[in-house]
Design an enzyme around this catalytic site. Structure first.
Site, PDB file in Angstrom:
ATOM      1  N   ASP A 342      -7.043   5.967 -11.951  1.00  0.00           N
ATOM      2  CA  ASP A 342      -6.835   5.066 -13.082  1.00  0.00           C
ATOM      3  C   ASP A 342      -7.110   5.771 -14.407  1.00  0.00           C
ATOM      4  OD1 ASP A 342      -6.486   2.180 -13.989  1.00  0.00           O
ATOM      5  OD2 ASP A 342      -8.454   2.627 -14.844  1.00  0.00           O
ATOM      6  N   GLU A 395      -2.114   7.354 -12.799  1.00  0.00           N
ATOM      7  CA  GLU A 395      -1.666   6.335 -13.747  1.00  0.00           C
ATOM      8  C   GLU A 395      -1.802   6.970 -15.125  1.00  0.00           C
ATOM      9  OE1 GLU A 395      -2.673   2.247 -16.018  1.00  0.00           O
ATOM     10  OE2 GLU A 395      -4.156   3.732 -15.460  1.00  0.00           O
TER      11      GLU A 395
END
Length: 664
Positions: A342, A395
């Site tokens: 993330d 991401e």
């Protein structure tokens, strides 16, 4: 702007203005004489940032020492002057017999306590360097934590578990995913389904999730973070217990039961993982020893104002060991097949989310975070070497080059990257009235200009269906019929586009309300409204079509796997292209119409002379469409050229629909 170095005994405290205040006090952090058992422990790799299994000796472990059964507690707090282990066993009191020993000058503290049992709650009472302040911290390496709002760690053993996924793991290690189907179902365990309004256990989830994924034809699930986190509304992305499986849904073996069952049914498991930042809750990693420990020392670099969190100090060896070990913990102990990392952009850029004057350039004058770059390269190298086929997915929302390029070629070494550009462009397009879509046609074809620069996954994730962004179905233009038709053409365009796929839960049956983490999906609408049932059947059929046609995945990352027929038909808002399989004979022709008009005798180029039949049609009646289908009719190609093709056919193209053809 930057923090000052600590010298001798100084209490370091972050201030809002970004500076660091110092208070000189008496140094109480001298090492104590340690026992023979303690001295046998080697922390060299940990202190060098090279340890990949720190969880096996850091934290709390049930062992036998000097013929006594008990628990050895070990933690890292370099500037602490004293640390006590407190808990149920001593009425949470700071007593000298529960004082930990500092066993080296780099801040490793340890203590053996006999006669402790599983289930006992505990914390570390950490006295700062000056001895004038004590913070009560959960164990960073604890395997279990109390359910929020309580914050203590809980003594837990990693119990033996009877895995039954050897065949799956062997296959994973031998076969990569680049030339395999990968269709991911992203879900939040706490709100996918509930039982009487309460969280289901991992075991209960396994009973229904596995069958649903099999029915729908997804190849993988991706769990939003399942490590312990204080705030439900953070969805797990602001963590505290990086080694604690969240108690919301059960324990370690419960999660293993879920993953084991998924694997035994040939379903892969990806996990969202957050090595970028952590929450500032008092009991967590923030200012762990009374000074910056897991976070950067310079406040401007540590403070993540946009998210209200703290950024990990990715250059500090002990923090690297903490995170490298955590990645391998999920892969080794829980058999996860990959980590979706993330907020990579937040790691890569020193100026991410910061205005001019709020950050300092690196030694070369640039905005790249050199420590984070090195960390990510090393992380991916470790997982490639030790992960036995486990993958990493970034991401990352910018155009940073080389995200999926091998580390040996100076890339970051990720296996895949989310294509946020494709997502943003196409979602903004489908919200437009079709009258205006011709002026924005480039939003639908631009992605192929850079498609082979990285190995992309096309994501429709949780972030796109919350906070006023509207659900996926509600982003579509028009009345209800047009919205569902728009969803179908969009999903089939996505399935035809090169790249692996990801879809968030609820999108597959057209849930109208945005995702709400505090309640389960609106499963009732599938039974109550025919269009939701048909939409679910559509995604089920589309997923099956994807799996059965290797041209849709075998050459995702090779240019010969895709060819435009007509990328530039903006006037009619139609995109047509061919997907090609490995043996070159496997070809599918996609014609995607993003207007509500039926196009009769629509001319499209084809790769060879012959007979063509319908392979898939999003406008079929069983999907809620209008029934503008080719059906069993045979379409004969002619020698009339079209664009770069020597042959063509004429066909009826459905409104807001995708027609897929193949050679008979």
């Amino acid at each position: 702007m930057g923090g000052k170095e600590m010298r001798n005994c100084k209490e370091l405290k972050h201030e809002k203005n970004g500076n660091v205040t110092e208070k000189v006090g008496k140094n109480k952090g001298k090492s104590k004489k340690v026992s023979k058992d303690e001295s046998l422990l080697s922390f060299d790799l940990f202190l060098e940032g090279k340890e990949h299994s720190a969880y096996k000796f850091m934290g709390a472990h049930f062992i036998t020492e000097n013929r006594k059964r008990g628990v050895r507690f070990t933690t890292w707090a370099p500037r602490a002057s004293k640390i006590y282990v407190i808990g149920d066993f001593n009425n949470w009191e700071l007593k000298e017999e529960y004082s930990m020993k500092k066993i080296n000058e780099r801040g490793i503290w340890s203590l053996f306590l006999p006669k402790l049992e599983e289930g006992i709650k505990y914390k570390f009472a950490v006295v700062n360097e000056c001895g004038n302040n004590t913070v009560y911290k959960a164990d960073p390496y604890a395997f279990k934590s109390e359910l929020r709002p309580n914050t203590a760690s809980v003594l837990t053993k990693i119990k033996s578990f009877r895995w039954g996924d050897k065949r799956w793991l062997n296959k994973r290690e031998k076969e990569g995913l680049d030339n395999k189907p990968m269709n991911i179902y992203e879900l939040h365990l706490g709100s996918w389904k509930r039982k009487d309004g309460e969280f289901m256990t991992y075991e209960e989830i396994s009973e229904v999730l596995v069958e649903y994924i099999k029915e729908m034809g997804y190849t993988h699930v991706e769990f939003m973070p399942i490590n312990e986190h204080p705030l439900d509304a953070s969805w797990g992305y602001q963590g505290v217990g990086y080694y604690s499986v969240t108690s919301r849904y059960g324990d370690l073996n419960g999660l293993k039961t879920l993953i084991n069952k998924l694997h035994k049914n040939n379903i892969g498991v990806l996990l969202d993982w957050v090595p970028s930042h952590f929450c500032k809750d008092e009991h967590g990693l923030f200012m762990f020893d009374g000074s910056p420990t897991y976070e950067y020392e310079a406040w401007w670099k540590a403070n993540n104002e946009g998210w209200g969190t703290c950024n990990f100090d990715l250059g500090r060896p002990e923090v690297k060991s903490f995170l490298f070990s955590n990645a391998m913990y999920w892969i080794n102990e829980f058999h996860v097949d990959g980590l979706r990392v993330d907020a990579v952009s937040n790691m890569l850029y020193l100026d991410y989310g910061r205005e001019y004057g709020e950050w300092e350039p690196n030694i070369y004058g640039g905005n790249g975070n050199l420590e984070a770059i090195a960390f990510l390269k090393e992380l991916n190298t470790i997982i490639k070497k030790e992960g036995k086929g486990a993958i990493t997915v970034a991401e990352e929302s910018t155009s940073w080059e080389g995200i999926t390029k091998p580390v040996e070629e100076d890339g970051l070494g990720f296996d895949y990257k989310w294509n946020m550009g494709w997502m943003n462009d196409t979602l903004s397009y489908i919200e437009l009235d079709p009258i205006y879509r011709k002026y924005h046609h480039n939003k639908m074809n631009f992605s192929m200009m850079y498609n082979y620069s990285e190995k992309f996954i096309l994501p429709i994730s949780h972030d796109e269906v919350v906070h006023g962004k509207k659900s996926l179905i509600n982003k579509m233009w028009g009345d209800d019929w047009k919205k569902y038709a728009g969803l179908r053409v969009y999903a089939s365009f996505m399935m035809g586009h090169p790249g692996k796929k990801l879809m968030f839960m609820g999108c597959e049956f057209g849930q109208f309300v945005e995702w709400r983490e505090w309640e389960e999906l609106q499963w009732n609408v599938i039974e109550e409204f025919d269009i939701h049932r048909k939409t679910k059947e559509y995604f089920k059929a589309l997923n099956k079509f994807y799996l059965e046609n290797s041209s849709l995945w075998s050459l995702d990352y090779e240019e010969e796997g895709f060819k435009w027929i007509d990328a530039d038909n903006s006037e009619e808002s139609v995109l047509s292209f061919i997907r090609i399989g490995k043996n070159k004979k496997e070809k599918l022709i996609f014609i995607c119409n993003f207007t509500p008009e039926v196009y009769y005798d629509f001319k499209v180029g084809v790769p060879e002379l012959g007979e063509y039949v319908e392979a898939f049609n999003s406008d079929a009646l069983e999907f809620g469409g209008a029934g503008n289908i080719v059906g069993d009719s045979i379409l004969k190609a002619t020698e009339e050229s079209f664009k770069d093709f020597d042959y063509s056919i004429s066909v009826k193209v459905p409104p807001l629909g995708t027609l897929v053809l193949k050679v008979k």
